[in-house]
Design a protein around this motif. Structure first.
Motif, PDB file in Angstrom:
ATOM      1  N   ASN A  13       0.993  -1.134  -0.004  1.00  0.00           N
ATOM      2  CA  ASN A  13       0.071  -0.016  -0.082  1.00  0.00           C
ATOM      3  C   ASN A  13       0.904   1.302   0.024  1.00  0.00           C
ATOM      4  N   LYS A  14       0.181   2.247  -0.505  1.00  0.00           N
ATOM      5  CA  LYS A  14       0.946   3.714  -0.597  1.00  0.00           C
ATOM      6  C   LYS A  14       0.228   4.505   0.283  1.00  0.00           C
ATOM      7  N   GLY A  15       1.151   5.414   1.191  1.00  0.00           N
ATOM      8  CA  GLY A  15       0.425   6.224   2.061  1.00  0.00           C
ATOM      9  C   GLY A  15       1.300   7.661   2.295  1.00  0.00           C
ATOM     10  N   LYS A  16       0.773   8.266   3.262  1.00  0.00           N
ATOM     11  CA  LYS A  16       1.575   9.337   3.694  1.00  0.00           C
ATOM     12  C   LYS A  16       1.501   9.385   5.359  1.00  0.00           C
ATOM     13  N   VAL A  17       2.440   9.683   6.127  1.00  0.00           N
ATOM     14  CA  VAL A  17       2.598   9.839   7.609  1.00  0.00           C
ATOM     15  C   VAL A  17       1.917  10.984   7.943  1.00  0.00           C
ATOM     16  N   VAL A  18       0.553  10.642   8.681  1.00  0.00           N
ATOM     17  CA  VAL A  18      -0.029  11.867   9.054  1.00  0.00           C
ATOM     18  C   VAL A  18       0.243  12.414  10.797  1.00  0.00           C
ATOM     19  N   SER A  19       0.790  11.316  11.611  1.00  0.00           N
ATOM     20  CA  SER A  19       1.360  11.719  12.622  1.00  0.00           C
ATOM     21  C   SER A  19       2.430  10.967  13.382  1.00  0.00           C
ATOM     22  N   TRP A  20       3.171  11.442  13.948  1.00  0.00           N
ATOM     23  CA  TRP A  20       4.489  10.660  14.451  1.00  0.00           C
ATOM     24  C   TRP A  20       4.968  10.979  15.776  1.00  0.00           C
ATOM     25  N   MET A  21       5.040  10.243  16.510  1.00  0.00           N
ATOM     26  CA  MET A  21       5.492  10.678  18.091  1.00  0.00           C
ATOM     27  C   MET A  21       6.842   9.924  18.324  1.00  0.00           C
ATOM     28  N   SER A  22       8.129  10.826  17.778  1.00  0.00           N
ATOM     29  CA  SER A  22       9.291  10.154  18.081  1.00  0.00           C
ATOM     30  C   SER A  22       9.724   9.752  19.195  1.00  0.00           C
ATOM     31  N   GLY A  27       3.021   6.090  15.423  1.00  0.00           N
ATOM     32  CA  GLY A  27       2.235   7.205  14.897  1.00  0.00           C
ATOM     33  C   GLY A  27       1.279   6.396  13.826  1.00  0.00           C
ATOM     34  N   PHE A  28       0.658   7.048  12.934  1.00  0.00           N
ATOM     35  CA  PHE A  28      -0.179   6.879  11.985  1.00  0.00           C
ATOM     36  C   PHE A  28       0.110   7.219  10.634  1.00  0.00           C
ATOM     37  N   ILE A  29      -0.481   6.149   9.537  1.00  0.00           N
ATOM     38  CA  ILE A  29      -0.190   6.403   8.237  1.00  0.00           C
ATOM     39  C   ILE A  29      -1.619   6.441   7.488  1.00  0.00           C
ATOM     40  N   GLU A  30      -1.916   7.349   6.655  1.00  0.00           N
ATOM     41  CA  GLU A  30      -3.004   7.383   5.945  1.00  0.00           C
ATOM     42  C   GLU A  30      -2.827   6.891   4.408  1.00  0.00           C
ATOM     43  N   ASP A  31      -3.611   5.953   4.328  1.00  0.00           N
ATOM     44  CA  ASP A  31      -3.619   5.179   3.248  1.00  0.00           C
ATOM     45  C   ASP A  31      -4.044   6.170   1.784  1.00  0.00           C
ATOM     46  N   ASP A  32      -3.482   6.132   0.595  1.00  0.00           N
ATOM     47  CA  ASP A  32      -3.822   7.049  -0.514  1.00  0.00           C
ATOM     48  C   ASP A  32      -4.911   6.585  -1.165  1.00  0.00           C
ATOM     49  N   ALA A  33      -5.210   4.929  -1.104  1.00  0.00           N
ATOM     50  CA  ALA A  33      -6.502   4.611  -1.782  1.00  0.00           C
ATOM     51  C   ALA A  33      -7.689   4.799  -1.078  1.00  0.00           C
ATOM     52  N   ASP A  34      -7.679   4.480   0.009  1.00  0.00           N
ATOM     53  CA  ASP A  34      -9.056   4.467   0.998  1.00  0.00           C
ATOM     54  C   ASP A  34      -9.060   5.442   1.821  1.00  0.00           C
ATOM     55  N   LYS A  35      -8.051   6.233   2.335  1.00  0.00           N
ATOM     56  CA  LYS A  35      -7.868   7.271   3.381  1.00  0.00           C
ATOM     57  C   LYS A  35      -7.974   6.718   4.788  1.00  0.00           C
ATOM     58  N   GLY A  58       4.055  13.830   6.665  1.00  0.00           N
ATOM     59  CA  GLY A  58       4.234  14.010   5.240  1.00  0.00           C
ATOM     60  C   GLY A  58       4.852  12.941   4.459  1.00  0.00           C
ATOM     61  N   GLN A  59       5.739  12.483   5.077  1.00  0.00           N
ATOM     62  CA  GLN A  59       6.573  11.322   4.410  1.00  0.00           C
ATOM     63  C   GLN A  59       5.588  10.361   3.667  1.00  0.00           C
ATOM     64  N   GLU A  60       6.136  10.098   2.177  1.00  0.00           N
ATOM     65  CA  GLU A  60       5.459   9.258   1.609  1.00  0.00           C
ATOM     66  C   GLU A  60       6.077   7.813   1.950  1.00  0.00           C
ATOM     67  N   VAL A  61       5.359   6.734   1.973  1.00  0.00           N
ATOM     68  CA  VAL A  61       5.927   5.401   2.394  1.00  0.00           C
ATOM     69  C   VAL A  61       4.997   4.439   1.494  1.00  0.00           C
ATOM     70  N   GLU A  62       5.505   2.972   1.481  1.00  0.00           N
ATOM     71  CA  GLU A  62       4.905   2.055   1.031  1.00  0.00           C
ATOM     72  C   GLU A  62       5.166   1.052   2.326  1.00  0.00           C
ATOM     73  N   TYR A  63       3.854   0.317   2.686  1.00  0.00           N
ATOM     74  CA  TYR A  63       3.853  -0.709   3.473  1.00  0.00           C
ATOM     75  C   TYR A  63       2.709  -1.887   3.421  1.00  0.00           C
ATOM     76  N   ASP A  64       3.016  -2.951   4.053  1.00  0.00           N
ATOM     77  CA  ASP A  64       2.011  -3.787   4.262  1.00  0.00           C
ATOM     78  C   ASP A  64       0.887  -3.757   5.001  1.00  0.00           C
ATOM     79  N   VAL A  65      -0.316  -4.149   5.122  1.00  0.00           N
ATOM     80  CA  VAL A  65      -1.355  -3.987   6.264  1.00  0.00           C
ATOM     81  C   VAL A  65      -1.581  -5.353   6.858  1.00  0.00           C
ATOM     82  N   VAL A  66      -1.686  -5.502   8.130  1.00  0.00           N
ATOM     83  CA  VAL A  66      -1.970  -6.596   8.621  1.00  0.00           C
ATOM     84  C   VAL A  66      -2.658  -6.241   9.923  1.00  0.00           C
ATOM     85  N   THR A  67      -3.562  -7.271  10.427  1.00  0.00           N
ATOM     86  CA  THR A  67      -4.652  -7.292  11.313  1.00  0.00           C
ATOM     87  C   THR A  67      -4.332  -7.930  12.395  1.00  0.00           C
ATOM     88  N   VAL A  68      -4.186  -7.291  13.561  1.00  0.00           N
ATOM     89  CA  VAL A  68      -3.874  -8.014  14.800  1.00  0.00           C
ATOM     90  C   VAL A  68      -4.954  -7.666  15.999  1.00  0.00           C
TER      91      VAL A  68
END
Length: 137
Positions: A13-22, A27-35, A58-68
């Motif tokens: 999946n492709k998305g952007k980082v919407v929040s990150w607490m270093s 943090g959280f990533i928002e998926d470009d396809a389904d938001k 705002g960083q663009e990333v690619e990732y897998d989605v898993v259900t836990v």
């Protein structure tokens, strides 16, 4: 507790980082396809060897989605094109003892209660020990 992982997509999946607490490492990533937003932990980041695992908003990333446990999270987070992410910036160190921000050891809740749990519970009492003849001195 064992978590059950189930891959929801064979493609990244492709998305952007919407929040990150270093300081906390998540943090959280928002998926470009389904938001939809997906939780991401710093252990899921693929970073250059020896680099600090962190993202920027705002960083663009690619990732897998898993259900836990019924919740989705991002795993195997990489830079676009499958490359490793650049190392992030470390948060400033926190020195609670010198800034007075923390409570220090013991939680700031007063003194310990000694034997027997403290006041009025029939615990060990110094006066009983010395004045009732239990001591040798």
């Amino acid at each position: 507790m064992l978590a059950r992982y189930a891959a929801t997509s064979a493609l990244l999946n492709k998305g952007k980082v919407v929040s990150w607490m270093s300081g906390r490492g998540f943090g959280f990533i928002e998926d470009d396809a389904d938001k939809k937003q997906h939780f991401v932990h710093n252990t899921a980041l693929k970073v250059e060897a020896g680099g600090f695992r962190a993202l920027t908003v705002g960083q663009e990333v690619e990732y897998d989605v898993v259900t836990v446990d019924g919740r989705t999270k991002a795993d195997n987070v990489m830079a676009p094109g499958g490359a490793n992410l650049p190392p992030g910036t470390r948060p400033p160190p926190q020195d609670n003892f010198r800034q007075g921000g923390g409570r220090g050891f013991g939680g700031g809740r007063g003194r310990g209660r000694g034997f027997g749990g403290g006041r009025g519970r029939g615990g060990f009492n110094d006066e009983d020990y010395y004045f009732k003849g239990y001591s040798d001195f």
